[in-house]
Design a protein around this motif. Structure first.
Motif: not given
Lengths: 277, 248
Positions: B94-98
């Protein structure tokens, strides 16, 4: 009460370390020096942050000649006692021709500038503390940035962000959050280390306490100064602890930690059933 | 020499990639036309993810050429950031920005890369998130979303840049089985909408249903390619048969 006080002031232990009379005399003196210690710590720390960040990026550079000076700097600073650094740098600066020129051209710099200390004193003291702290901050920043999963940078890059943009908007905000407790611990250390400035005659709390100890032949002034340090370090230390606990909680259940091994776990949050799409 | 198509969005010629002494891609030629959906299958270690990552140069090709429209991706003077604006990518993890909400994730690059106004980016973010079925999750943080929901946010984030092509790198591999469908549904509707897609996957169902062409890779080369019916039902190569036999 009267009898107790008399006993307190005659008993060797309480008289030497906790004398009410000496503490009463020391209180206004130490209290006046308290903002001096605090100012040295706060400003030196704030100044060390950009320096530490710059060093961290230098140390992570692919180019050897960029990396090398930073590596050398950090090794030297972290590998030698701060006390020694203060002795070398604080007096060393005054030996530089540029320092003499500056003082001659700016006579005001030798007049009381802030809290009764002259400008050159503040500048030299802060320089050496920042100089020292930047090396430690460098390692904190570097470890923090490197702890961010590389997928974050890849995602940012895949969206067309330049490396600086990815750093500013994606990596650094996550890093700050993660290293905040460590940064604050570093600040606590720096605050305590301001005491070493006493060795070069800067009138902060420890120097004042020493003067009182010398004139009264009694240690109670030192004990009072210790209490003043604790006023800052204990609450801040507790706060760091709470931050760490909160961080451990959010990362333990969060995706970031799980994504690190490439197998993101489902979140424990009450996320509604998937498959709605 | 490959067939030259005017419509090609991606052209890969003689692509090689080594990691140290290990050669992962050993001469790959591949073209993806506008509007085409190409799935890449193959055993792990066959180089399919590396191939995908060479397209937007997350990996630097060792030799060969990669073209995106009329730009050579691995050219010395190529402005990669500009190219990447037009190539959407979705990752396995995913590598969403947490630190950003779903909406914030979708807005960030629109604003900082494309220079869209906050309002414009926000309108588009809501639209994209609605499209992937997450209209009611726009203000959630990634940690508050399921894996499937996170992956759909990641798709919305890429789509918000108006990409000319979308790269999918095993996007369902990290998901629990029951969450896979929602993500595949989004991908299928994208495919049906005419998006050019290059998809590395283990989802045979998706490949069969949504792909125009299936490429089978093994040991760093393309072993076989063709329409899904042909590759799945009459594989001509022994290694393809082997692989398909293991999967189904």
């Amino acid at each position: 009460m009267e009898a107790f006080l008399q006993w307190w002031e005659t008993n060797t232990l309480t008289r030497l370390f906790f004398s009410v009379e000496v503490i009463g005399r020391a209180l206004p003196v130490i209290a006046k020096a308290f903002p001096v210690s605090l100012t040295f710590a706060v400003i030196s720390f704030v100044a060390a942050i950009p320096a530490g960040l710059a060093l961290a990026f230098m140390k992570m550079s692919k180019r050897r000649w960029v990396r090398l000076p930073a590596v050398l700097y950090v090794d030297l600073v972290r590998g030698t006692p701060l006390f020694l650094q203060i002795l070398i740098v604080y007096f060393g600066l005054t030996l530089l021709p540029v320092y003499g020129d500056f003082v001659r051209a700016n006579p005001w710099s030798k007049e009381p500038f802030f809290l009764g200390l002259d400008f050159t004193l503040w500048a030299r003291g802060m320089f050496v503390l920042s100089f020292n702290s930047a090396a430690y901050l460098c390692e904190i920043f570097r470890a923090g940035i490197q702890s961010i999963h590389k997928g974050q940078l890849e995602a940012a890059r895949s969206l067309g962000m330049t490396v600086p943009k990815a750093m500013i908007y994606v990596i650094i905000p996550q890093t700050i959050r993660r290293i905040l407790p460590t940064l604050m611990s570093e600040y606590i250390l720096l605050f305590k280390d301001t005491a070493l400035l006493a060795a070069v005659g800067i009138a902060e709390m420890t120097l004042r306490a020493r003067e009182i100890a010398a004139s009264t032949l009694n240690q109670s002034g030192y004990v009072l100064a210790a209490a003043f340090y604790l006023v800052i370090t204990i609450p801040l230390g507790r706060f760091v602890q709470r931050l760490e606990d909160r961080l451990a909680q959010s990362e333990g259940g969060g995706v970031q930690a799980a994504a690190g091994d490439g197998r993101p776990a489902e979140s424990p949050q009450p996320a509604a059933a998937d498959g709605a799409g | 020499m490959m067939k030259q198509s005017d419509e090609a969005v991606i052209r890969i010629l003689g692509l090689r990639k080594s990691f140290g002494p290990v050669e992962v891609l050993r001469g790959v030629d591949l073209e993806v036309d506008k509007g085409e959906v190409v799935t890449i299958l193959g055993p792990s270690g066959s180089g399919k993810s590396t191939l995908l990552r060479c397209v937007n140069r997350l990996e630097e090709p060792t030799a060969g050429e990669v073209w995106f429209e009329d730009v050579q991706v691995n050219g010395h003077k190529t402005d990669m950031n500009h190219v990447r604006e037009r190539i959407g990518m979705v990752f396995q993890s995913f590598n969403l920005f947490p630190h950003l909400t779903a909406k914030g994730n979708v807005m960030l690059a629109q604003r900082r890369v494309l220079g869209r106004s906050k309002e414009e980016a926000e309108v588009n973010a809501v639209e994209q998130l609605t499209k992937v079925g997450l209209a009611d999750r726009i203000d959630y943080f990634p940690s508050q979303l399921s894996g499937g929901q996170q992956q759909r946010v990641a798709i919305a984030r890429a789509l918000a840049m108006d990409p000319h092509v979308m790269l999918f790198d095993e996007v369902t591999s990290a998901l629990d089985p029951e969450l896979v469908r929602g993500v595949l549904d989004v991908m299928k509707s994208l495919a049906a909408g005419g998006m050019t897609m290059l998809v590395v996957t283990h989802e045979m169902g998706f490949a069969r249903e949504a792909a125009d062409r299936v490429v089978f890779m093994d040991c760093g080369v393309i072993v076989e390619e063709g329409p899904p019916e042909r590759v799945f039902d009459q594989p001509s190569h022994e290694r393809t048969k082997d692989f398909l036999g293991h999967i189904s």
